[in-house]
Design an enzyme around this catalytic site. Structure first.
Site, PDB file in Angstrom:
ATOM      1  N   LYS A  56       0.942  -1.243   0.017  1.00 52.93           N
ATOM      2  CA  LYS A  56       0.026  -0.034   0.251  1.00 52.93           C
ATOM      3  C   LYS A  56       0.788   1.112  -0.054  1.00 52.93           C
ATOM      4  O   LYS A  56       0.531   2.211  -0.744  1.00 52.93           O
ATOM      5  CB  LYS A  56      -0.862  -0.075   1.171  1.00 52.93           C
ATOM      6  CG  LYS A  56      -2.051  -1.044   1.173  1.00 52.93           C
ATOM      7  CD  LYS A  56      -3.116  -0.980   2.184  1.00 52.93           C
ATOM      8  CE  LYS A  56      -4.195  -1.957   2.016  1.00 52.93           C
ATOM      9  NZ  LYS A  56      -5.163  -2.033   3.180  1.00 52.93           N
ATOM     10  N   ASP A  96     -10.136   2.390   2.348  1.00 46.02           N
ATOM     11  CA  ASP A  96      -9.963   1.621   3.681  1.00 46.02           C
ATOM     12  C   ASP A  96     -11.007   2.283   4.787  1.00 46.02           C
ATOM     13  O   ASP A  96     -11.903   1.954   5.378  1.00 46.02           O
ATOM     14  CB  ASP A  96      -8.736   1.434   4.301  1.00 46.02           C
ATOM     15  CG  ASP A  96      -8.105   0.290   3.581  1.00 46.02           C
ATOM     16  OD1 ASP A  96      -8.646  -0.587   2.880  1.00 46.02           O
ATOM     17  OD2 ASP A  96      -7.122   0.222   3.742  1.00 46.02           O
TER      18      ASP A  96
END
Length: 286
Positions: free
Chosen positions: A76, A112
């Site tokens: 990420k 997220d």
């Protein structure tokens, strides 16, 4: 006369290392079938050393005509660094989980936090009336949670971590309404809080979690856990036994997938009970 035009097939992916246990292909395949879209979404295992080359291949549009995809652990932060145009969410987090090509540039965002608050919105509407939230843990997973709580307007966000320096880093990153504490201050910090979030791996895959007393929380508080294997974690079990409302973490996984699907395939999907049941059945098999 029959239409001889070929149906355009749209391809997307999730890249991680390891990746074999990812349930993202199940989620996106369900939506592709539901919308009748000619497309694919596949898991791709990419080592950290190979990730820059993987991104370069996407830029060259040589990855099976992929329009974009998801990026999961441990890529990420690298995805954010390698993107040409990370948005403000990814910029502040320093991490991206969703990427796509647009006008020759690699764009990136992080969904997220969107998934986290959308799960609470669905499973416990009104949770955001809480003026104080307690976030247990200050690892990478807590960044998006803290950011999304701040952006939703929660008055105070208190982060507790075994190493308080990690919690302080998050408080410094996300502004004046975010405070750091050592774990020993948990009982005091929980006083009157309307939301408790576990962002640690405690209780994952059957591991133990310390006994927690949720009695200091506000009367209408909710306890949630971003761990979703098992679905009802030890921390959620403790809260339920003490009469506190709970929200499991599975919806965070499901809802975070929605913006990417919309970006790649052009339709905004819904998280329904059929999809939840499919994922839960898959969890029970493994």
């Amino acid at each position: 006369m029959a239409d001889s035009r070929e149906t355009l097939t749209i391809n997307a992916f999730v890249a991680g290392y390891p990746i074999k246990h990812s349930r993202s292909p199940i989620i996106h395949s369900y939506w592709l079938k539901k919308f009748g879209i000619s497309g694919s979404y596949k898991a791709v295992e990419v080592t950290p050393d190979d990730f820059p080359n993987f991104i370069a291949t996407i830029r060259a549009q040589g990855l099976g005509s992929a329009v974009g995809g998801n990026v999961t652990i441990p890529h990420k932060e690298a995805a954010y660094r390698l993107a040409d145009s990370p948005d403000e969410v990814a910029e502040e987090l320093g991490a991206a989980n969703t990427i796509w090509m647009e006008e020759g540039r690699l764009h990136a965002t992080n969904t997220d936090g969107y998934g986290f608050v959308s799960n609470l919105d669905e499973r416990h509407p009104g949770w955001d009336k809480a003026d104080r939230a307690v976030v247990f843990g200050a690892g990478g997973a807590s960044r998006a949670v803290v950011q999304s709580l701040r952006d939703r307007g929660i008055g105070e966000i208190h982060i507790l971590n075994r190493t308080e320096e990690r919690a302080q880093e998050l408080a410094d990153r996300f502004g004046a309404r975010v405070f750091s504490h050592p774990q020993g201050a948990l009982h005091e910090v929980m006083q009157g809080a309307g939301l408790f979030v576990n962002t640690t791996s405690l209780g994952m895959d059957g591991t133990e979690a310390p006994e927690l007393d949720f009695s200091p929380l506000a009367e209408n508080a909710v306890v949630t856990d971003i761990v979703y294997v098992p679905l009802i974690t030890p921390i959620l079990q403790m809260a339920q036994a003490q009469g506190i409302a709970t929200v499991d973490g599975l919806g965070m996984l499901l809802h975070q997938a929605k913006p990417g699907f919309k970006k790649w395939f052009g339709q905004m999907p819904e998280v329904d009970e059929t999809l939840r049941s499919i994922i839960i059945a898959d969890m029970e098999k493994h």
